[in-house]
Scaffold this active site. Structure first.
Site, PDB file in Angstrom:
ATOM      1  N   ALA A 171      -0.808  -5.286  -5.084  1.00 15.56           N
ATOM      2  CA  ALA A 171      -1.431  -5.223  -3.763  1.00 15.56           C
ATOM      3  C   ALA A 171      -2.417  -4.071  -3.739  1.00 15.56           C
ATOM      4  O   ALA A 171      -2.351  -3.158  -4.559  1.00 15.56           O
ATOM      5  CB  ALA A 171      -0.362  -4.994  -2.683  1.00 15.56           C
ATOM      6  N   THR A 220      -6.725  -9.571  -2.352  1.00 14.21           N
ATOM      7  CA  THR A 220      -5.511  -9.477  -3.189  1.00 14.21           C
ATOM      8  C   THR A 220      -4.245  -9.773  -2.379  1.00 14.21           C
ATOM      9  O   THR A 220      -3.412 -10.584  -2.785  1.00 14.21           O
ATOM     10  CB  THR A 220      -5.429  -8.070  -3.836  1.00 14.21           C
ATOM     11  N   THR A 280       6.414  -4.257   3.226  1.00 12.57           N
ATOM     12  CA  THR A 280       6.456  -2.934   3.846  1.00 12.57           C
ATOM     13  C   THR A 280       6.952  -2.994   5.294  1.00 12.57           C
ATOM     14  O   THR A 280       6.828  -4.039   5.951  1.00 12.57           O
ATOM     15  CB  THR A 280       5.036  -2.330   3.803  1.00 12.57           C
ATOM     16  N   ASP A 281       7.433  -1.852   5.783  1.00 12.15           N
ATOM     17  CA  ASP A 281       7.817  -1.776   7.203  1.00 12.15           C
ATOM     18  C   ASP A 281       6.592  -1.726   8.125  1.00 12.15           C
ATOM     19  O   ASP A 281       6.715  -1.903   9.337  1.00 12.15           O
ATOM     20  CB  ASP A 281       8.723  -0.562   7.455  1.00 12.15           C
ATOM     21  N   GLU A 282       5.400  -1.475   7.543  1.00 14.33           N
ATOM     22  CA  GLU A 282       4.200  -1.341   8.386  1.00 14.33           C
ATOM     23  C   GLU A 282       3.832  -2.636   9.103  1.00 14.33           C
ATOM     24  O   GLU A 282       3.074  -2.601  10.067  1.00 14.33           O
ATOM     25  CB  GLU A 282       3.000  -0.897   7.546  1.00 14.33           C
ATOM     26  N   TYR A 308      -4.565  -3.046   6.288  1.00 15.94           N
ATOM     27  CA  TYR A 308      -3.541  -3.144   5.238  1.00 15.94           C
ATOM     28  C   TYR A 308      -2.299  -3.855   5.767  1.00 15.94           C
ATOM     29  O   TYR A 308      -1.796  -4.813   5.160  1.00 15.94           O
ATOM     30  CB  TYR A 308      -3.169  -1.742   4.727  1.00 15.94           C
ATOM     31  N   SER A 322      -2.784  -7.487   6.350  1.00 16.33           N
ATOM     32  CA  SER A 322      -2.835  -8.290   5.119  1.00 16.33           C
ATOM     33  C   SER A 322      -1.433  -8.478   4.537  1.00 16.33           C
ATOM     34  O   SER A 322      -1.104  -9.546   4.013  1.00 16.33           O
ATOM     35  CB  SER A 322      -3.784  -7.657   4.095  1.00 16.33           C
ATOM     36  N   LYS A 323      -0.588  -7.440   4.638  1.00 19.94           N
ATOM     37  CA  LYS A 323       0.786  -7.588   4.153  1.00 19.94           C
ATOM     38  C   LYS A 323       1.582  -8.532   5.064  1.00 19.94           C
ATOM     39  O   LYS A 323       2.408  -9.315   4.590  1.00 19.94           O
ATOM     40  CB  LYS A 323       1.485  -6.219   4.085  1.00 19.94           C
ATOM     41  N   ARG A 327      -6.420   9.602  11.592  1.00 15.80           N
ATOM     42  CA  ARG A 327      -6.654   8.245  11.058  1.00 15.80           C
ATOM     43  C   ARG A 327      -6.874   7.301  12.240  1.00 15.80           C
ATOM     44  O   ARG A 327      -6.055   7.318  13.192  1.00 15.80           O
ATOM     45  CB  ARG A 327      -5.410   7.845  10.272  1.00 15.80           C
TER      46      ARG A 327
HETATM   47  P1  NAD Z   1      -0.046   0.913  -5.891  1.00 17.40           P
HETATM   48  O1  NAD Z   1      -1.338   0.858  -5.151  1.00 17.40           O
HETATM   49  O2  NAD Z   1       0.393   2.188  -6.486  1.00 17.40           O
HETATM   50  O3  NAD Z   1      -0.059  -0.161  -7.081  1.00 17.40           O
HETATM   51  C1  NAD Z   1      -0.563  -1.459  -6.926  1.00 17.40           C
HETATM   52  C2  NAD Z   1      -0.676  -2.087  -8.318  1.00 17.40           C
HETATM   53  O4  NAD Z   1      -1.162  -3.433  -8.141  1.00 17.40           O
HETATM   54  C3  NAD Z   1      -1.686  -1.381  -9.229  1.00 17.40           C
HETATM   55  O5  NAD Z   1      -1.145  -1.255 -10.528  1.00 17.40           O
HETATM   56  C4  NAD Z   1      -2.888  -2.307  -9.253  1.00 17.40           C
HETATM   57  O6  NAD Z   1      -3.641  -2.245 -10.452  1.00 17.40           O
HETATM   58  C5  NAD Z   1      -2.221  -3.669  -9.069  1.00 17.40           C
HETATM   59  N1  NAD Z   1      -3.115  -4.673  -8.487  1.00 17.40           N
HETATM   60  C6  NAD Z   1      -3.911  -4.535  -7.385  1.00 17.40           C
HETATM   61  N2  NAD Z   1      -4.598  -5.668  -7.172  1.00 17.40           N
HETATM   62  C7  NAD Z   1      -4.210  -6.555  -8.120  1.00 17.40           C
HETATM   63  C8  NAD Z   1      -4.545  -7.903  -8.419  1.00 17.40           C
HETATM   64  N3  NAD Z   1      -5.436  -8.573  -7.681  1.00 17.40           N
HETATM   65  N4  NAD Z   1      -3.951  -8.512  -9.464  1.00 17.40           N
HETATM   66  C9  NAD Z   1      -3.045  -7.840 -10.227  1.00 17.40           C
HETATM   67  N5  NAD Z   1      -2.711  -6.566 -10.020  1.00 17.40           N
HETATM   68  C10 NAD Z   1      -3.278  -5.920  -8.976  1.00 17.40           C
HETATM   69  O7  NAD Z   1       1.028   0.347  -4.891  1.00 17.40           O
HETATM   70  P2  NAD Z   1       2.558   0.774  -4.672  1.00 17.40           P
HETATM   71  O8  NAD Z   1       2.603   1.923  -3.756  1.00 17.40           O
HETATM   72  O9  NAD Z   1       3.227   0.833  -5.985  1.00 17.40           O
HETATM   73  O10 NAD Z   1       3.084  -0.499  -3.857  1.00 17.40           O
HETATM   74  C11 NAD Z   1       3.562  -1.657  -4.535  1.00 17.40           C
HETATM   75  C12 NAD Z   1       3.950  -2.697  -3.515  1.00 17.40           C
HETATM   76  O11 NAD Z   1       4.952  -2.177  -2.654  1.00 17.40           O
HETATM   77  C13 NAD Z   1       2.793  -3.112  -2.588  1.00 17.40           C
HETATM   78  O12 NAD Z   1       2.868  -4.491  -2.380  1.00 17.40           O
HETATM   79  C14 NAD Z   1       3.037  -2.339  -1.308  1.00 17.40           C
HETATM   80  O13 NAD Z   1       2.549  -3.044  -0.199  1.00 17.40           O
HETATM   81  C15 NAD Z   1       4.558  -2.277  -1.295  1.00 17.40           C
HETATM   82  N6  NAD Z   1       5.147  -1.114  -0.606  1.00 17.40           N
HETATM   83  C16 NAD Z   1       4.719   0.162  -0.896  1.00 17.40           C
HETATM   84  C17 NAD Z   1       5.344   1.255  -0.279  1.00 17.40           C
HETATM   85  C18 NAD Z   1       4.920   2.668  -0.568  1.00 17.40           C
HETATM   86  O14 NAD Z   1       5.348   3.582   0.125  1.00 17.40           O
HETATM   87  N7  NAD Z   1       4.112   2.918  -1.595  1.00 17.40           N
HETATM   88  C19 NAD Z   1       6.375   1.032   0.644  1.00 17.40           C
HETATM   89  C20 NAD Z   1       6.778  -0.287   0.913  1.00 17.40           C
HETATM   90  C21 NAD Z   1       6.163  -1.344   0.261  1.00 17.40           C
HETATM   91  O1  DAU Z   2       5.609   2.523   5.345  1.00 14.98           O
HETATM   92  C1  DAU Z   2       5.337   2.014   4.065  1.00 14.98           C
HETATM   93  C2  DAU Z   2       3.911   2.333   3.699  1.00 14.98           C
HETATM   94  O2  DAU Z   2       3.868   3.715   3.395  1.00 14.98           O
HETATM   95  C3  DAU Z   2       3.395   1.501   2.521  1.00 14.98           C
HETATM   96  O3  DAU Z   2       3.357   0.142   2.901  1.00 14.98           O
HETATM   97  C4  DAU Z   2       1.994   1.963   2.114  1.00 14.98           C
HETATM   98  O4  DAU Z   2       1.578   1.247   0.963  1.00 14.98           O
HETATM   99  C5  DAU Z   2       2.062   3.440   1.807  1.00 14.98           C
HETATM  100  O5  DAU Z   2       0.766   3.910   1.479  1.00 14.98           O
HETATM  101  C6  DAU Z   2       2.606   4.214   2.988  1.00 14.98           C
HETATM  102  O6  DAU Z   2       1.679   4.195   4.104  1.00 14.98           O
HETATM  103  P1  DAU Z   2       1.349   5.512   4.974  1.00 14.98           P
HETATM  104  O7  DAU Z   2       0.033   5.337   5.592  1.00 14.98           O
HETATM  105  O8  DAU Z   2       2.508   5.853   5.830  1.00 14.98           O
HETATM  106  O9  DAU Z   2       1.307   6.577   3.766  1.00 14.98           O
HETATM  107  P2  DAU Z   2       0.326   7.821   3.475  1.00 14.98           P
HETATM  108  O10 DAU Z   2       0.932   8.587   2.353  1.00 14.98           O
HETATM  109  O11 DAU Z   2      -1.090   7.395   3.336  1.00 14.98           O
HETATM  110  O12 DAU Z   2       0.443   8.697   4.802  1.00 14.98           O
HETATM  111  C7  DAU Z   2       1.700   9.181   5.242  1.00 14.98           C
HETATM  112  C8  DAU Z   2       1.462   9.920   6.557  1.00 14.98           C
HETATM  113  O13 DAU Z   2       0.702  11.107   6.276  1.00 14.98           O
HETATM  114  C9  DAU Z   2       0.625   9.121   7.561  1.00 14.98           C
HETATM  115  O14 DAU Z   2       1.089   9.395   8.875  1.00 14.98           O
HETATM  116  C10 DAU Z   2      -0.789   9.671   7.389  1.00 14.98           C
HETATM  117  C11 DAU Z   2      -0.542  11.128   7.001  1.00 14.98           C
HETATM  118  N1  DAU Z   2      -1.561  11.733   6.112  1.00 14.98           N
HETATM  119  C12 DAU Z   2      -1.900  11.067   4.994  1.00 14.98           C
HETATM  120  C13 DAU Z   2      -2.857  11.587   4.147  1.00 14.98           C
HETATM  121  C14 DAU Z   2      -3.270  10.840   2.889  1.00 14.98           C
HETATM  122  C15 DAU Z   2      -2.113  12.962   6.439  1.00 14.98           C
HETATM  123  O15 DAU Z   2      -1.773  13.578   7.482  1.00 14.98           O
HETATM  124  N2  DAU Z   2      -3.044  13.482   5.595  1.00 14.98           N
HETATM  125  C16 DAU Z   2      -3.467  12.842   4.471  1.00 14.98           C
HETATM  126  O16 DAU Z   2      -4.361  13.378   3.756  1.00 14.98           O
END
Ligand code: NAD
Ligand code: DAU
Length: 353
Positions: free
Chosen positions: A82, A99, A133-135, A159, A162-163, A288
């Site tokens: 994603a 994606t 995601t919970d978002e 985002y 889309s999820k 944001r």
């Molecule tokens: P990330 O952005 O670190 O990694 C995404 C990976 O997907 C990358 O390796 C990228 O190259 C690959 N990718 C992107 N587009 C692609 C495509 N079209 N085809 C094949 N590969 C592709 O993301 P993450 O933080 O590891 O999140 C992984 C999944 O978990 C996502 O679906 C995200 O929505 C979900 N998620 C993330 C969090 C979080 O806090 N990071 C929380 C809940 C759910």
């Molecule tokens: O809740 C799950 C989600 O958590 C996932 O689905 C997303 O992929 C993941 O990116 C994450 O989303 P958030 O937007 O919550 O994460 P982020 O780390 O970008 O931001 C966390 C909090 O911090 C949010 O309230 C925004 C704030 N923030 C973030 C950045 C990058 C700042 O205050 N300063 C910053 O520079």
């Protein structure tokens, strides 16, 4: 049999792949496009393992998917791939639709056709595990009850929308065609290999290089943090015992304001590297757009059904994560060049960059 993982070179995906390879004999195929967020370095320790196969490709490439499914005959697909960063989705949403929505649709189509062609015994055991995601549930007010599996969908960012669309597609492929899907809606993850555009690794990276630390708005937004290894453990349980069509809410019961997270990191860094007042680096920046105020997940049903519980407290997980980033400075240096700098210039005020 084997499992097919998409997006296994990203943050959560690479943690999942490394843990899988360490604990399972079953082969794993990792399909990843290697966008800016994907990094094969994460997987160096398994790259020569005969049970591991990396394929660079797009989940939107239908013929590639058909070929991989035919060749490897997986018993499960774990779908991480994603675009995942909210701020990028606000500036450039196209890739998110491509994606997260169209890519997931194409993957479901290919997997559905493959699953239909399996023999009955194998079909029953097959799982399509969708990592979401919970978002998708939107934003909570201070005293609202936490999200759970029954929360209404109210996505607020491109985002999240889309999820949400991908979750609905997964639900429809189960309901209409019987595809044995399982969906996980998880809260904010943190841990090793997270790209330093997200709050926790961004703060660690900037603070230890003496750069200013950006906090959006009043910094009182709340997230519910879960260590990535606990999320991966929950996903493995879903693969093992998740019922077709099931949805699981996953979280760490660790609600913290962003200011609390930033201050905890400054304190940890001060312990590890005394001599600098890391707190003095914190700066408030423009909020944001459409910033969700609070996320929190009630994972009690998931814990009961899966027999899963987080092993890491936020304090222990954050300390371990800080240490990982300090020990892996080379990894951070490699991923914070070129395109990363362009992103920082675009996203943050010049006074900060
Ligand atoms: P990330 O952005 O670190 O990694 C995404 C990976 O997907 C990358 O390796 C990228 O190259 C690959 N990718 C992107 N587009 C692609 C495509 N079209 N085809 C094949 N590969 C592709 O993301 P993450 O933080 O590891 O999140 C992984 C999944 O978990 C996502 O679906 C995200 O929505 C979900 N998620 C993330 C969090 C979080 O806090 N990071 C929380 C809940 C759910
Ligand atoms: O809740 C799950 C989600 O958590 C996932 O689905 C997303 O992929 C993941 O990116 C994450 O989303 P958030 O937007 O919550 O994460 P982020 O780390 O970008 O931001 C966390 C909090 O911090 C949010 O309230 C925004 C704030 N923030 C973030 C950045 C990058 C700042 O205050 N300063 C910053 O520079």
């Amino acid at each position: 049999m084997s499992i097919l993982v998409t997006g296994g070179a990203g943050f959560i995906g690479s943690n999942f792949v490394l843990e899988w390879m360490a604990t399972h004999d079953e082969p794993l195929v990792n399909l990843d496009k290697l966008t800016y967020a994907g990094n094969r370095d994460n997987l160096i320790s398994v790259q020569d393992d005969p049970r591991y196969r990396f394929v660079r490709g797009d989940i939107g490439d239908r013929s590639l998917l058909v070929r991989l499914l035919r060749e490897h005959q997986p018993r499960a697909v774990v779908h991480f791939a994603a675009e995942s960063h909210v701020d990028r989705s606000i500036i450039a949403p196209d890739a998110f639709m491509q994606t997260n929505v169209m890519g997931t649709f194409g993957l479901l189509e290919a997997v559905q056709e493959y699953w239909e062609g399996m023999n009955r015994d194998l079909r029953d055991g097959f799982r399509f595990l969708h990592v979401s995601t919970d978002e998708v549930f939107g934003s909570l007010k201070e005293n609202d009850p936490e999200f759970d599996e029954y929360s209404p969908y109210r996505p607020n960012s491109p985002y999240a929308a889309s999820k949400a669309a991908s979750d609905h597609l997964v639900r429809a492929y189960h309901h209409t065609y019987g595809l044995p899907t399982v969906t996980s809606n998880c809260s904010n993850n943190y841990g090793p290999y997270q790209f330093p555009e997200k709050l926790i690794p961004l703060v660690i990276h900037r603070a230890r290089s003496g750069q200013l630390i950006p906090v959006y708005g009043d910094g009182l937004q709340i997230r519910d943090w879960l260590h990535v290894s606990d999320h991966c453990a929950a996903l493995r349980r879903m693969l093992a015992v998740g019922e077709p069509g099931a949805v699981y809410a996953v979280g760490g019961s660790a609600q913290r304001t962003n200011v609390q997270v930033v201050e905890a990191l400054c304190a940890l860094l001060g312990e590890a590297r005394p001599g600098v007042d890391y707190f003095s680096l914190v700066r408030t920046v423009k909020d944001r757009p459409g910033h969700d105020r609070r996320y929190a997940v009630n994972a009690s049903r998931t814990m009961d059904l899966l027999g899963w519980a987080p092993q890491e407290t936020f304090a222990s997980g954050l300390r371990r994560t800080m240490q990982w980033y300090l020990d892996n400075n080379e990894w951070v240096s490699r991923v914070t060049t070129g395109a990363y700098r362009e992103w920082m210039d675009r996203q943050y005020p010049a006074s900060l960059v």
